[in-house]
Design a protein around this motif. Structure first.
Motif, PDB file in Angstrom:
ATOM      1  N   ALA A 100       0.826  -1.211   0.000  1.00  0.00           N
ATOM      2  CA  ALA A 100       0.000   0.000   0.000  1.00  0.00           C
ATOM      3  C   ALA A 100       0.858   1.258   0.000  1.00  0.00           C
ATOM      4  O   ALA A 100       0.447   2.295  -0.545  1.00  0.00           O
ATOM      5  N   ALA A 101       2.045   1.189   0.601  1.00  0.00           N
ATOM      6  CA  ALA A 101       2.926   2.357   0.675  1.00  0.00           C
ATOM      7  C   ALA A 101       3.361   2.834  -0.704  1.00  0.00           C
ATOM      8  O   ALA A 101       3.715   4.011  -0.886  1.00  0.00           O
ATOM      9  N   ALA A 102       3.329   1.952  -1.686  1.00  0.00           N
ATOM     10  CA  ALA A 102       3.756   2.318  -3.030  1.00  0.00           C
ATOM     11  C   ALA A 102       2.647   2.963  -3.853  1.00  0.00           C
ATOM     12  O   ALA A 102       2.884   3.426  -4.969  1.00  0.00           O
ATOM     13  N   ILE A 103       1.429   3.004  -3.314  1.00  0.00           N
ATOM     14  CA  ILE A 103       0.284   3.555  -4.036  1.00  0.00           C
ATOM     15  C   ILE A 103       0.173   5.055  -3.751  1.00  0.00           C
ATOM     16  O   ILE A 103       0.230   5.477  -2.602  1.00  0.00           O
ATOM     17  N   PRO A 104       0.021   5.884  -4.778  1.00  0.00           N
ATOM     18  CA  PRO A 104      -0.033   7.333  -4.553  1.00  0.00           C
ATOM     19  C   PRO A 104      -1.314   7.767  -3.844  1.00  0.00           C
ATOM     20  O   PRO A 104      -2.307   7.031  -3.819  1.00  0.00           O
ATOM     21  N   ALA A 105      -1.282   8.960  -3.278  1.00  0.00           N
ATOM     22  CA  ALA A 105      -2.457   9.529  -2.619  1.00  0.00           C
ATOM     23  C   ALA A 105      -3.634   9.559  -3.587  1.00  0.00           C
ATOM     24  O   ALA A 105      -3.500   9.946  -4.747  1.00  0.00           O
ATOM     25  N   GLY A 106      -4.786   9.100  -3.106  1.00  0.00           N
ATOM     26  CA  GLY A 106      -5.968   9.037  -3.961  1.00  0.00           C
ATOM     27  C   GLY A 106      -6.159   7.717  -4.651  1.00  0.00           C
ATOM     28  O   GLY A 106      -7.177   7.491  -5.320  1.00  0.00           O
ATOM     29  N   SER A 107      -5.193   6.800  -4.493  1.00  0.00           N
ATOM     30  CA  SER A 107      -5.298   5.437  -5.042  1.00  0.00           C
ATOM     31  C   SER A 107      -5.679   5.427  -6.511  1.00  0.00           C
ATOM     32  O   SER A 107      -6.426   4.563  -6.973  1.00  0.00           O
TER      33      SER A 107
END
Length: 504
Positions: free
Chosen positions: A335-342
């Motif tokens: 999840a840490a690799a996913i940008p803000a706003g998914s």
């Protein structure tokens, strides 16, 4: 030297600590237990096996592992998950499983009936807010309507901390802070049962006596001493709800402080110097005399992350079982690799209905905006963001709608171990989020209240000097800008689909 014990029974685990006179932890113990979900909307605990069984086991473990003599325990503090109800017989034995807090929505028909019976305006005046699944009086009415044999045998209707205190001391008490959850059954201006309104639900003698959370309710009986390992005659506090105790554990003592409890659900305790009129939340008193609180709560938080782990990360669970990486760690890393706003994915985290500020037991969970580019990691990140949006909604309601100051936000609970979740809360709210130096939780709050009652500290001000913050998580304002736009979609999703959710 005197020592002080605190034990808290939560949704999935019981924790206990033993502290010395400086509030240093000398022993910690925990014990997991089962959350029962026999039917949709029904969430229960076996009070005898889980609440009391855990308390006895944790108490014995604390004494054994610390080497502290039971005679040197100066006072015992306790708490349990609030907004629950267990009917007991004349011996204090549970007559059925305990009905849990707002996540249990079985009393929705009783709530609808009460609105018809009183009229909406009068119902909300009596309860002090919109009626919801966290209210205990409708739960008692549900027992009356659906378990008549249990109802007929009931000597007392208790909440979790009242039940534990009774098991320890033989005294039936409830603190003022939790008595508000029983509205309209208590008159808290006089700290007595409200006999005028009680009759619809139960007899006045079926309710516990109102005291303060830090009052000594009684002492450990011979029977309880044999079961817990504590010394007969040890003072026991009245006790309180887990969220109130957890707020105390973080140093949330002053108006403007707010605790955000990131556990199985989210729970909020905001302190103020006056009684706030806000029917969507739960205003009332607090554990500390002269201080008021506004409480609120979601239905899912950690339960959602657990569901995502169990459903999306079966391979990680298998690897963990084989001695590999913890499955939650794998989730967080992805999840840490996913940008803000998914990347355009929005989650409504209402997987068990929702408490405040929606107060809608029929609310449903939603993943909106899915496309072929999205992965399970996107869904996890969106889930964490969805919970962060609900936290932000509560803060905005207090500050923007009521003009209440937010002096310090203290995050507590298992969710504080998840850095992606904590950062999402900071980024969505655009605020600094602090964590406590001691993160044991409510059990530590119980223990320090026992230390206060046991004379180790003169007053709350002296105790406040001991409880300090640890980490500060600062918001990424670029991420905040992304979330501000996405919050519009989040809010509209529920508003536009509320009727469809209920139709399901």
């Amino acid at each position: 030297m005197k020592y002080f014990m605190g034990i808290d029974v939560g949704t999935n685990e019981t924790k206990g600590v033993l502290i010395d006179q400086t509030c240093a932890i000398v022993a910690f113990a925990s014990r997991g237990h089962e959350l029962l979900n026999p039917r949709p909307g029904f969430f229960e605990h076996d009070a005898e096996a889980t609440w009391w069984g855990d308390f006895c086991a944790v108490s014995r473990q604390l004494l054994q592992e610390s080497g502290v003599s039971a005679a040197d325990v100066g006072c015992v503090g306790l708490s349990a998950l609030g907004c629950d109800c267990v009917p007991v017989d004349a011996e204090g034995t549970a007559l059925c499983n305990a009905i849990l807090y707002g996540v249990d929505s079985r009393s929705h028909k009783e709530i609808e009936w009460l609105y018809d019976y009183y009229g909406r305006e009068e119902a909300e005046r009596l309860y002090g807010h919109e009626l919801c699944s966290s209210d205990i009086a409708p739960k008692i009415l549900w027992v009356k309507n659906n378990l008549p044999q249990v109802y007929a045998k009931t000597a007392k209707f208790l909440t979790g901390s009242s039940y534990l205190c009774a098991k320890l001391t033989g005294e039936y008490t409830i603190d003022r802070y939790l008595a508000e959850d029983f509205a309209p059954l208590y008159d808290l201006k006089r700290d007595t049962v409200d006999e005028e309104h009680c009759g619809l639900y139960c007899r006045p003698d079926q309710l516990a006596r109102v005291m303060n959370a830090t009052d000594v309710a009684g002492t450990v009986t011979a029977k309880a001493a044999a079961q817990t390992g504590l010394a007969q005659g040890t003072p026991v506090l009245v006790g309180t709800g887990d969220s109130g105790a957890e707020a105390i554990s973080t140093g949330v003592f002053r108006p403007g402080d707010i605790m955000v409890q990131m556990g199985s659900s989210c729970y909020f305790v905001y302190l103020t110097d006056h009684l706030l009129n806000e029917p969507r939340l739960w205003p009332g008193t607090f554990i500390i005399p002269g201080v008021y609180s506004v409480c609120a709560g979601t239905n899912t938080a950690g339960t959602l992350t657990r569901w995502m782990r169990d459903e999306f990360y079966k391979d990680a669970l298998a690897a963990e079982a084989a001695g590999g990486e913890n499955a939650y760690t794998a989730m967080v890393r992805e999840a840490a690799a996913i940008p803000a706003g998914s990347e355009g994915l929005v989650c409504l985290p209402y997987f068990a209905g929702e408490r405040t500020p929606l107060n809608d037991p029929f609310a449903k969970g939603v993943f909106f905006g899915l496309s072929v580019k999205h992965t399970r990691a996107h869904m996890v990140k969106a889930g964490l963001e969805g919970i962060a949006y609900t936290i932000a909604a509560h803060l905005d309601l207090l500050e923007k709608e009521h003009g209440e100051p937010l002096r310090r936000i203290m995050a507590v609970g298992g969710g504080t171990k998840n850095p992606v979740w904590l950062q999402a809360v900071a980024d969505v709210t655009g605020r600094q989020i602090c964590t406590a130096k001691v993160t044991v939780g409510a059990a530590f709050g119980d223990a320090i209240m026992a230390a206060l009652a046991g004379g180790a500290y003169a007053d709350w001000d002296e105790l406040a000097k001991v409880i300090t913050a640890d980490r500060v998580i600062c918001p990424d304002m670029q991420a905040h800008a992304v979330y501000e736009k996405q919050r519009v979609v989040f809010n509209e999703l529920y508003a536009r689909n509320r009727d469809l959710m209920k139709s399901l």
